[in-house]
Design a protein around this motif. Structure first.
Motif, PDB file in Angstrom:
ATOM      1  N   PRO A  94      -4.655   0.365   1.971  1.00  0.00           N
ATOM      2  CA  PRO A  94      -5.413  -0.895   1.866  1.00  0.00           C
ATOM      3  C   PRO A  94      -6.822  -0.845   2.449  1.00  0.00           C
ATOM      4  N   GLU A  95      -7.078   0.082   3.371  1.00  0.00           N
ATOM      5  CA  GLU A  95      -8.398   0.130   4.001  1.00  0.00           C
ATOM      6  C   GLU A  95      -9.374   1.027   3.246  1.00  0.00           C
ATOM      7  N   LYS A  96      -8.945   1.572   2.118  1.00  0.00           N
ATOM      8  CA  LYS A  96      -9.812   2.478   1.363  1.00  0.00           C
ATOM      9  C   LYS A  96     -10.030   1.952  -0.054  1.00  0.00           C
ATOM     10  N   ALA A  97     -11.211   2.221  -0.563  1.00  0.00           N
ATOM     11  CA  ALA A  97     -11.494   2.020  -1.987  1.00  0.00           C
ATOM     12  C   ALA A  97     -11.498   3.403  -2.627  1.00  0.00           C
ATOM     13  N   GLN A  98     -10.628   3.605  -3.605  1.00  0.00           N
ATOM     14  CA  GLN A  98     -10.461   4.936  -4.184  1.00  0.00           C
ATOM     15  C   GLN A  98     -10.875   4.943  -5.651  1.00  0.00           C
ATOM     16  N   THR A  99     -11.359   6.081  -6.100  1.00  0.00           N
ATOM     17  CA  THR A  99     -11.842   6.246  -7.464  1.00  0.00           C
ATOM     18  C   THR A  99     -11.125   7.414  -8.124  1.00  0.00           C
ATOM     19  N   PHE A 100     -10.747   7.228  -9.393  1.00  0.00           N
ATOM     20  CA  PHE A 100     -10.002   8.247 -10.133  1.00  0.00           C
ATOM     21  C   PHE A 100     -10.619   8.414 -11.514  1.00  0.00           C
ATOM     22  N   SER A 101     -10.689   9.648 -11.974  1.00  0.00           N
ATOM     23  CA  SER A 101     -11.183   9.917 -13.320  1.00  0.00           C
ATOM     24  C   SER A 101     -10.026   9.811 -14.311  1.00  0.00           C
ATOM     25  N   PRO A 132      -8.747  -6.584  -2.310  1.00  0.00           N
ATOM     26  CA  PRO A 132      -9.543  -7.760  -1.948  1.00  0.00           C
ATOM     27  C   PRO A 132      -9.030  -8.452  -0.693  1.00  0.00           C
ATOM     28  N   GLU A 133      -7.735  -8.361  -0.436  1.00  0.00           N
ATOM     29  CA  GLU A 133      -7.156  -8.931   0.786  1.00  0.00           C
ATOM     30  C   GLU A 133      -5.984  -8.068   1.218  1.00  0.00           C
ATOM     31  N   ALA A 134      -5.817  -7.926   2.527  1.00  0.00           N
ATOM     32  CA  ALA A 134      -4.733  -7.106   3.060  1.00  0.00           C
ATOM     33  C   ALA A 134      -4.378  -7.581   4.458  1.00  0.00           C
ATOM     34  N   SER A 135      -3.331  -8.390   4.537  1.00  0.00           N
ATOM     35  CA  SER A 135      -2.826  -8.863   5.820  1.00  0.00           C
ATOM     36  C   SER A 135      -1.314  -8.853   5.768  1.00  0.00           C
ATOM     37  N   ALA A 151      -3.656  -5.809  -4.404  1.00  0.00           N
ATOM     38  CA  ALA A 151      -4.241  -4.555  -4.867  1.00  0.00           C
ATOM     39  C   ALA A 151      -4.861  -4.804  -6.235  1.00  0.00           C
ATOM     40  N   ALA A 152      -6.066  -4.280  -6.432  1.00  0.00           N
ATOM     41  CA  ALA A 152      -6.772  -4.474  -7.691  1.00  0.00           C
ATOM     42  C   ALA A 152      -7.029  -3.133  -8.354  1.00  0.00           C
ATOM     43  N   LEU A 153      -6.836  -3.102  -9.663  1.00  0.00           N
ATOM     44  CA  LEU A 153      -7.153  -1.931 -10.474  1.00  0.00           C
ATOM     45  C   LEU A 153      -8.270  -2.317 -11.439  1.00  0.00           C
ATOM     46  N   GLY A 212       0.813  -1.206   0.000  1.00  0.00           N
ATOM     47  CA  GLY A 212       0.000   0.000   0.000  1.00  0.00           C
ATOM     48  C   GLY A 212       0.848   1.259   0.000  1.00  0.00           C
ATOM     49  N   TYR A 213       1.959   1.237   0.744  1.00  0.00           N
ATOM     50  CA  TYR A 213       2.856   2.392   0.748  1.00  0.00           C
ATOM     51  C   TYR A 213       3.502   2.577  -0.619  1.00  0.00           C
TER      52      TYR A 213
END
Length: 489
Positions: free
Chosen positions: A26-33, A44-47, A53-55, A19-20
């Protein structure tokens, strides 16, 4: 379009560090134009053990057609403009979205964890729908040489209900291996549109620079370099040729880094009690510095600066107020930056020096107006047919008041005991000139561009074969300099 990037970790090195590196929490779902739709980034998973990470790129096909309006096409292709694979299959659209969403990661930047940027990570990358003109075989040819331990491209059937129809041109891509995240993203950025063999936008000349930046460190030596370059640039021959020439210069520059010290810089063996002779490379730099001081130069270009030895020497003399090092190899410039300690240099000192990537056979407006330019051991690395292009770029376009050119004197080669007869001093030298040949070339260049030229020996001068290095000092004539100043005014 869908892409996932996964990695594994330990309690000491948690996988969530991804994530860094991606600059996405990882705890956010972000949207970009983006220019063709909306990109979503989520995890979908973060441990600590595993992080993915999914795009997801949602493409608006109507907007895509509107942006391409006016480009022409057959009347019966109107429906195909709206009903096609663009919104679903990974392509250059996904590459562009990556530059929007993962720009810092692509550039290898991470302020939070700079130490992890350069570390290889156990990566797993999946693209469920990837157009592959050339099939799974081409996918392997493109990715296998890049360090991936697993390259899997499974053909997608046209219709699972009708296996007799055969396979489509799409594959499910899986890559696994330990690579730097920035390297993996750059490879995808280039190779997604290459496999699709199409781009959704007009390919402008600046695409060559984009390709070379993304391909730094891997494209110059790739066995499929020509295919990659041609497809990425939409088979535009002029741009492809330009890119191939610059990649060749990168390859040559990088091969120089890997070569053992050439005979050009060799010194004879001496005992501990004997005074060791000064290496020829140091004598050459001293001669260049002396000539620059004699010319009264303050703003200096080091063209073909390599790993920055001359730039470093120039910085030690305060009379050189602006120093620009230019080289085609980003690898060499990176080494130069480390040599100069640019990241720890004081603000005033750092303001005196700039390192830039550029091919010396192409004109660059930003190189105009300098007092002097140095081409030290550069010209002999070019094929002879490319010398006129370098000549015009330096003497015809940049036009510094003073130009210094150093090159080996081939006549002196008989004095190198370790150099076999008939061999050049370095495996990459395309030619080495006699003193007469160098004087003839320099005289013609000076005459064509309004310079006078003088010749200075560098190193011990042998009465029979001359010095090991020859230097030409080009000085702009008074009339040309007056005209130049008038135009500037």
């Amino acid at each position: 379009m869908f892409l996932t990037i996964s990695t594994t970790g330990t309690p000491e090195r948690p996988a969530t560090d991804l994530g860094y590196l991606l600059h996405k929490h990882p705890e956010k779902a972000q949207t970009f134009s983006t220019s063709h739709g909306t990109a979503h980034v989520f995890y979908p998973e973060a441990s600590a053990e595993r992080c993915t990470a999914a795009l997801l790129l949602e493409v608006d096909p109507v907007a895509l057609v509107r942006r391409g309006k006016g480009r022409g096409g057959a009347p019966d292709a109107a429906l195909a403009q709206y009903v096609n694979d663009r919104p679903y299959a990974a392509s250059s659209l996904l590459s562009v979205a990556m530059t929007t969403v993962f720009k810092s990661a692509l550039n290898g930047a991470c302020r939070a964890m700079p130490e992890r940027v350069g570390e290889p990570l156990p990566l797993r990358i999946e693209v469920p729908a990837l157009p592959a003109r050339g099939g799974a075989e081409l996918v392997h040819k493109l990715f296998a040489p890049l360090g991936w331990t697993r390259v899997e491209a499974v053909a997608v059937p046209l219709d699972e209900q009708f296996p007799e129809w055969g396979d489509s041109r799409y594959v499910r891509l899986l890559l696994e291996g330990e690579l730097r995240l920035a390297d993996a993203l750059r490879q995808l950025y280039v190779l997604l549109p290459v496999l699709d063999d199409a781009k959704h936008y007009w390919v402008a000349p600046d695409e060559v620079d984009k390709l070379l930046r993304a391909g730094e460190g891997w494209l110059a030596g790739h066995p499929e370099q020509k295919l990659i370059t041609s497809r990425y640039l939409s088979r535009r021959w002029g741009l492809t040729r330009q890119a191939m020439e610059r990649l060749e210069l990168v390859r040559l520059a990088e091969s120089d880094d890997l070569e053992v010290e050439s005979v050009d810089n060799a010194v004879d063996e001496t005992t501990d009690t004997e005074e060791k002779p000064v290496p020829l490379a140091e004598q050459r730099r001293a001669a260049v510095l002396e000539a620059l001081r004699a010319a009264g130069a303050a703003r200096v270009l080091d063209l073909g600066c390599g790993q920055g030895q001359l730039v470093q020497a120039l910085l030690k003399d305060v009379r050189f107020t602006e120093i620009v090092g230019v080289d085609v190899s980003m690898r060499a410039l990176t080494v130069a930056a480390r040599r100069l300690k640019l990241d720890r240099m004081g603000e005033r000192q750092a303001g005196r020096v700039t390192l830039r990537q550029g091919a010396l056979t192409y004109t660059d407006k930003q190189l105009k107006g300098y007092d002097a330019a140095v081409l030290s051991e550069v010209i002999e690395h070019l094929d002879l047919p490319r010398l006129p292009a370098l000549e015009y770029a330096v003497f015809g376009s940049a036009r510094p008041r003073t130009v210094l050119v150093t090159t080996p004197n081939v006549e002196y080669n008989v004095r190198w005991e370790t150099l076999p007869a008939g061999h050049v001093r370095h495996g990459d030298h395309r030619f080495e000139w006699t003193r007469e040949e160098f004087r003839d070339w320099a005289g013609q260049v000076a005459g064509r561009h309004g310079y006078t030229v003088a010749f200075v020996p560098v190193g011990p001068e042998d009465p029979e074969v001359g010095p090991p290095t020859q230097m030409a000092v080009f000085t702009m004539t008074t009339a040309q300099e007056t005209t130049k100043e008038a135009k500037a005014a």
